[in-house]
Design a protein around this motif. Structure first.
Motif, mmCIF file in Angstrom:
data_model
loop_
_atom_site.group_PDB
_atom_site.id
_atom_site.type_symbol
_atom_site.label_atom_id
_atom_site.label_comp_id
_atom_site.label_asym_id
_atom_site.label_seq_id
_atom_site.Cartn_x
_atom_site.Cartn_y
_atom_site.Cartn_z
ATOM 1 N N GLY A 135 0.731 -1.170 0.068
ATOM 2 C CA GLY A 135 0.080 -0.048 -0.140
ATOM 3 C C GLY A 135 0.719 1.207 -0.160
ATOM 4 N N LEU A 136 0.151 2.250 -0.237
ATOM 5 C CA LEU A 136 0.818 3.660 -0.389
ATOM 6 C C LEU A 136 1.494 3.988 0.836
ATOM 7 C CD1 LEU A 136 -1.912 5.560 -2.389
ATOM 8 C CD2 LEU A 136 0.401 5.234 -3.211
ATOM 9 N N ASP A 137 1.013 3.584 2.346
ATOM 10 C CA ASP A 137 1.408 3.785 3.444
ATOM 11 C C ASP A 137 2.890 3.087 3.641
ATOM 12 O OD1 ASP A 137 0.920 1.352 3.952
ATOM 13 O OD2 ASP A 137 -0.291 1.884 5.597
ATOM 14 N N SER A 138 3.321 2.227 2.811
ATOM 15 C CA SER A 138 4.545 1.545 3.260
ATOM 16 C C SER A 138 5.764 2.359 2.369
ATOM 17 C CB SER A 138 4.618 0.086 2.618
ATOM 18 O OG SER A 138 4.138 0.096 1.267
ATOM 19 N N PHE A 139 5.460 3.588 1.843
ATOM 20 C CA PHE A 139 6.545 4.334 1.225
ATOM 21 C C PHE A 139 6.576 5.669 2.084
ATOM 22 C CE2 PHE A 139 4.723 1.858 -1.840
ATOM 23 C CZ PHE A 139 5.847 1.080 -2.382
ATOM 24 N N PRO A 140 7.740 6.052 2.204
ATOM 25 C CA PRO A 140 7.646 7.415 3.036
ATOM 26 C C PRO A 140 6.967 8.448 2.067
ATOM 27 C CG PRO A 140 9.964 6.568 2.574
ATOM 28 C CD PRO A 140 9.075 5.647 2.026
ATOM 29 N N ALA A 141 6.500 9.745 2.586
ATOM 30 C CA ALA A 141 5.565 10.471 1.982
ATOM 31 C C ALA A 141 6.416 11.275 0.922
ATOM 32 C CB ALA A 141 4.964 11.499 2.942
ATOM 33 N N ASP A 142 7.787 11.214 0.975
ATOM 34 C CA ASP A 142 8.229 12.091 -0.194
ATOM 35 C C ASP A 142 9.018 11.069 -1.135
ATOM 36 O OD1 ASP A 142 10.350 10.799 1.595
ATOM 37 O OD2 ASP A 142 11.574 12.609 1.697
ATOM 38 N N GLU A 143 8.327 9.741 -1.079
ATOM 39 C CA GLU A 143 8.798 8.886 -2.111
ATOM 40 C C GLU A 143 7.839 8.183 -2.739
ATOM 41 O OE1 GLU A 143 12.042 6.134 -0.799
ATOM 42 O OE2 GLU A 143 13.386 7.722 -0.294
ATOM 43 N N ARG A 144 6.622 8.765 -2.749
ATOM 44 C CA ARG A 144 5.419 8.295 -3.657
ATOM 45 C C ARG A 144 4.527 9.473 -4.030
ATOM 46 N NH1 ARG A 144 1.325 8.945 0.569
ATOM 47 N NH2 ARG A 144 2.127 8.601 2.833
ATOM 48 N N PRO A 145 3.641 9.119 -5.041
ATOM 49 C CA PRO A 145 2.837 10.509 -5.399
ATOM 50 C C PRO A 145 2.011 11.048 -4.386
ATOM 51 C CG PRO A 145 2.657 8.407 -6.903
ATOM 52 C CD PRO A 145 3.380 7.932 -5.726
ATOM 53 N N THR A 146 1.720 12.039 -4.502
ATOM 54 C CA THR A 146 0.797 13.004 -3.705
ATOM 55 C C THR A 146 -0.590 12.338 -3.881
ATOM 56 O OG1 THR A 146 0.355 14.549 -5.143
ATOM 57 C CG2 THR A 146 2.126 15.038 -3.728
ATOM 58 N N THR A 147 -1.373 12.725 -2.835
ATOM 59 C CA THR A 147 -2.939 12.188 -2.867
ATOM 60 C C THR A 147 -3.433 12.766 -4.373
ATOM 61 O OG1 THR A 147 -2.906 12.400 -0.542
ATOM 62 C CG2 THR A 147 -4.881 12.306 -1.813
ATOM 63 N N ARG A 148 -3.330 14.180 -4.595
ATOM 64 C CA ARG A 148 -3.781 14.172 -5.895
ATOM 65 C C ARG A 148 -3.134 13.569 -7.136
ATOM 66 N NH1 ARG A 148 -1.769 18.692 -8.461
ATOM 67 N NH2 ARG A 148 -2.844 19.033 -10.301
ATOM 68 N N GLN A 149 -1.841 13.133 -7.013
ATOM 69 C CA GLN A 149 -1.250 12.512 -8.189
ATOM 70 C C GLN A 149 -1.944 11.043 -8.159
ATOM 71 O OE1 GLN A 149 2.669 13.321 -7.003
ATOM 72 N NE2 GLN A 149 3.081 14.876 -8.484
ATOM 73 N N VAL A 150 -2.076 10.486 -7.075
ATOM 74 C CA VAL A 150 -2.446 9.210 -6.924
ATOM 75 C C VAL A 150 -3.965 9.162 -7.716
ATOM 76 C CG1 VAL A 150 -3.604 7.404 -5.529
ATOM 77 C CG2 VAL A 150 -1.475 8.571 -4.667
#
Ligand code: HDD
Ligand code: HEM
Ligand code: HEM
Lengths: 334, 469
Positions: free
Chosen positions: B313-328
């Motif tokens: 899931g998205l939560d297994s990546f640090p916030a600065d290493e995954r797309p933002t909510t808007r990008q998701v």
């Protein structure tokens, strides 16, 4: 290895100056040919001369970019960071030019042709100026090494850049006029041959005057390149002057052949002289070619691709040229 | 006033650079399928014309080759801008990675050169070469189109799966393996998917023009042949594309888990993950709306382990290493659009195939023609959506795992001006291209024009005609 790639790069720049230069110059004469009626005849000759291979000529520029960013990435980054404005102008101008030319051939209404024609002609002047200004900025040492930005304004608004821009416009106009004399003759149009001969001579004189003034500009503003031009690159400069003078004589005498070739020689050798003059620097006095170069494997790949391209592309060009010169099939005729 | 100007002059370049890159690529990519696949359609028509002495097919081949020259010219111009933009917008990316990333573009140059030359030869050849010789001069255009797009996509795939280089302690490239740069892990599937997309989009686009003509009552043989050639090619490609896309999705599952989580809208690592159609992610990590099909996402990710497959899931990546909510949300919506429209186009192809199999002719119903007339635009939208999934899904990385977008962009604060100029210029360019193509078609229908010297790559007009005062 980096020397070989630098030579390839320089060869690409010379090819671009010679092939696309003639295209740009034709656009210059298109621009100053006058109103729709008066300019119709020179424009017909111009259209005729850039006909089939126009776009292929611009691939040389992309080739130069690709070699530059692959082989000398840091230097490329410095150049694009510093010379953002003239590069952006050149990019927009190339879109206008290509589209204007392509569409002008595909529409039939005079009014439309005029709009596209104007876009084509105007950008043909702006783009060589911008590119000449870029060359001036690099030659006068205004682009720093290390992928850093130099001054965004004075890097292309300075004496050497103005010289480069004006000289580029004059040189392409001269080159194109020499070509167009030949094309008009081939079309059997003596009036137009005389028309472009007068212009070729005028442009040649303009180039000579600008170049003479340029000597002083360079001595004051681009010392390293000035020293190179008067030292290491002197033979090429002399060659260029000799070709230019020879071409002028042939043009004035209205000789049948040779003028075109000598004009090409004059432009090619002066561009090459610039390259030799700033050797061993990619960016004069801040970044040496050898220091800027990519790892050997990358450079070898670049050289291999250049070899492949010669094998693949040259025969294609020959076929195209032969077809262009050849008549129609007998059974279809026209 | 003065301070207004000052703030304008210091606009953050990153969003403008991104916007401009996306806009110009999105524009270029519409012309690409025509450059890649139209030559193939033209050769089919040319072959028919020669083999069966088919006058309609001959006319189609001749006209297509001239339209193609116009779209190729616009593709070339917009492509040239792209090569400027690499430097103007992403100088630090090119400065750092050009030594590897640049290699595929060296090869692209050869193919592009070849393509430009042979398009000119082919157009010249209509009246200057023997018919079969002329036919064969068209084949290099097809091959150059395929290999050219494979090279460009190799560069893009390298951004997804960077490889083939060695870094020193400071992060500078010290050694490069060109072969591994080009044939990086993502390249085979991504290139296949794009090349098939080019045939699919090109086929549907051309077919939709003839379908529109038939809806307006022009149901002559010329229109039917034109439609059949183009639509058949596209229809054959559609199921293959679904298969390749499925494989590509599994590649993303294995190699770019954050992108995959965005695609499938998975906030937390779990097994038995549902396939969510539509719906959106909220900032607090919950998913609202949409239709969930239980277990399907897990099952599709690995049919071997079925619904027990674990999806990160998205939560297994640090916030600065995954797309933002808007990008998701953008990625997920684009994904739904690609898969949804891809499935629709597949169903349309099945309809066409079944009618052919049973009745030995194309479907004649108005509903079919309406759908076919829309298929061109739908295919373009499908392809654009696919690119958005790839590009936005990779965020915040420009080179996956190595460099972030904000570290790649130019520091030039004037980017927004260039962006505005480019949008204006491209809008004019797009409108004019369509008008010019329609003008050509209208003139041909009236019966005048149609000589090959009016195409941009066409030969010179006979000397007498032009030199006459
Ligand atoms: C009309 C064309 C078309 C159609 C019908 C489909 N796609 Fe697609 N897709 C593309 C056109 C495309 C594309 C625009 O060509 C992309 C963008 C980058 C690429 O290589 O292909 C893409 C990207 C793309 C990606 C992202 C790859 C990455 O980020 O590395 C995945 C996972 C899929 N596709 C999967 C599918 C699936 C499962 C489909 C089945 C319904 C499908 N595609 C139909
Ligand atoms: C070889 C092909 C391509 C290359 C090399 C490429 C490269 C890039 C680069 C350098 C960026 C900026 C960095 C980033 O935001 O990730 C970018 C962004 C983007 N590109 Fe691509 N791209 C390619 C194909 C495409 C195509 C065809 C589209 C078509 C729609 C596209 C859509 C986008 C979008 C939407 C963004 C912005 C992403 C965001 O900011 O969230 N790309 N691409
Ligand atoms: C046969 C179809 C295509 C045509 C006619 C075409 C045309 C062009 C041209 C003329 C250039 C200038 C650079 C060069 O010549 O090397 C270019 C560059 C580019 N094209 Fe295309 N292209 C095609 C396929 C593609 C595809 C399939 C993609 C993306 C998926 C793409 C994305 C790009 C990008 C990112 C650039 C900039 C890189 C560069 O300078 O080489 N192109 N294109």
């Amino acid at each position: 290895m980096s020397t070989a790639v630098a030579i390839v790069l320089m060869a690409g720049i010379v090819a671009y100056a010679v092939f696309a230069g003639a295209d740009f110059g034709a656009g210059f004469w298109d621009l100053v040919a006058g109103g729709a009626e008066r300019g119709a005849r020179p424009r017909a000759v111009i259209e005729h001369s850039i006909g089939p291979v126009w776009e292929a000529n611009h691939v040389w520029l992309i080739f130069v970019f690709a070699v530059l960013w692959t082989s000398f990435s840091q230097g490329y980054a410095s150049i694009t960071l510093t010379l953002f404005v003239p590069l952006a102008i050149a990019a927009l101008g190339i879109v206008l030019r290509g589209a204007g030319f392509a569409f002008r051939k595909s529409v039939d209404r005079l009014a439309y042709r005029r709009v596209f024609g104007a876009a084509f002609a105007l950008s043909s002047v702006i783009v060589p100026y911008a590119l000449g200004a870029i060359a001036g900025g690099i030659a006068s040492g205004r682009v720093p090494a290390g992928g850093r930005a130099g001054d965004p304004v004075s890097s292309w608004v300075n004496p050497t850049s103005v010289l480069g821009g004006v000289l580029a416009v004059a040189a392409v106009a001269y080159l194109a006029a020499a070509y167009l004399v030949w094309d008009a003759r081939r079309l059997g149009d003596a009036t137009m041959a005389a028309y472009f001969r007068r212009r070729a001579v005028a442009a040649a004189v303009a180039v000579a005057v600008i170049a003479a003034a340029g000597v002083f500009v360079l001595r004051a503003d681009a010392e390293y390149v000035f020293d190179g031009l008067t030292g290491r690159a002197l033979p090429l400069v002399i060659l260029s002057v000799a070709c230019g003078a020879g071409a002028l004589v042939l043009l004035v005498r209205d000789a049948a052949r040779g003028g075109r070739l000598l004009a090409v020689g004059a432009v090619a050798s002066i561009v090459a002289a610039w390259g030799v003059a700033q050797w061993p620097y990619l960016l004069p006095e801040s970044l040496k070619v050898s220091a800027a170069a990519a790892p050997d494997a990358t450079l070898i790949t670049v050289l291999v691709v250049v070899g492949l391209a010669a094998i693949v592309v040259v025969p294609g060009f020959i076929v195209l040229y032969v077809l262009d010169q050849r008549g129609l099939l007998p059974e279809e005729g026209s | 006033m003065g301070s207004g100007l000052a703030t304008l002059a210091t606009v953050d370049p990153v969003p403008w650079a991104r916007g401009q890159m996306a806009f110009t690529l999105g524009f270029h990519i519409i012309l690409v399928p025509l450059g890649v696949s139209w030559a193939f359609l033209t050769l089919i028509a040319n072959y028919r014309a020669l083999k069966h002495d088919d006058g309609d097919a001959l006319l189609l081949a001749q006209r297509w080759s001239r339209y193609m020259a116009v779209t190729f010219a616009v593709g070339a111009v917009t492509g040239t801008v792209l090569s400027f933009e690499f430097g103007l917008l992403w100088p630090r990316f090119m400065g750092q990675w050009g030594e590897a990333f640049g290699i595929p573009f060296m090869f692209e140059g050869i193919f592009f050169f070849t393509e430009a030359i042979f398009i000119a030869i082919y157009i010249f050849g209509w009246r200057r070469l023997r018919p079969w010789t002329h036919f064969w001069t068209g084949v290099p255009i097809v091959l150059a189109g395929i290999f050219g797009s494979a090279s460009v996509v190799a560069a893009n795939a390298w951004m997804n799966a960077p490889g083939g280089f060695t870094l020193d302690g400071d992060g500078n490239i010290v050694d490069v393996d060109p072969w591994k740069v080009i044939f990086n892990d993502a390249m085979p599937l991504q290139a296949a998917h794009m090349i098939i997309a080019a045939y699919l989009v090109g086929g549907f686009l051309v077919a939709s023009v003839y379908a529109t003509g038939m809806l307006r009552g022009r149901r002559d043989r010329y229109h039917r042949v034109g439609f059949t050639i183009a639509f058949t090619v596209a229809a054959i490609m559609t199921p293959i594309q679904l298969g390749v896309g499925d494989a590509l999705a599994r590649w993303v599952y294995d190699n770019q888990p954050a992108k995959f989580a965005a695609i499938e809208l998975v906030p937390e690592t779990a097994s038995d993950v549902p396939e969510t159609l539509l719906g959106r992610l909220n900032d607090d990590g919950t998913v609202s709306g949409g239709i969930a099909i239980p277990g399907l996402a897990s099952w599709l990710s690995d049919p071997g382990s079925g619904t027990s497959t674990v999806v990160q899931g998205l939560d297994s990546f640090p916030a600065d290493e995954r797309p933002t909510t808007r990008q998701v949300n953008i990625v997920h919506l684009s994904w739904d659009i690609m898969v949804g429209l891809g499935t629709l186009l597949f169903l349309l192809s099945v309809w066409y195939g079944v009618v052919w199999a049973v009745r030995r002719r194309m479907p004649r119903s108005r509903w079919f023609l309406r759908a076919a007339a829309a298929s061109g635009v739908l295919a373009v939208v499908t392809m654009e959506a696919g690119w958005v999934v790839t590009e936005v899904g990779r965020q915040p990385w420009i080179v996956y795992g190595h460099m972030k977008v904000e570290d790649a962009a130019t520091g030039n604060t004037g980017v927004w001006i260039l962006f505005v100029a480019v949008v204006v210029l491209y809008t004019a360019l797009g409108v004019t291209t369509v008008l010019v193509l329609r003008g050509m078609s209208r003139r041909w229908r009236r019966g005048d024009g149609g000589s090959d010297d009016e195409a941009p790559y066409g030969p010179r007009a006979p000397a007498e005609r032009e030199a006459a005062p």
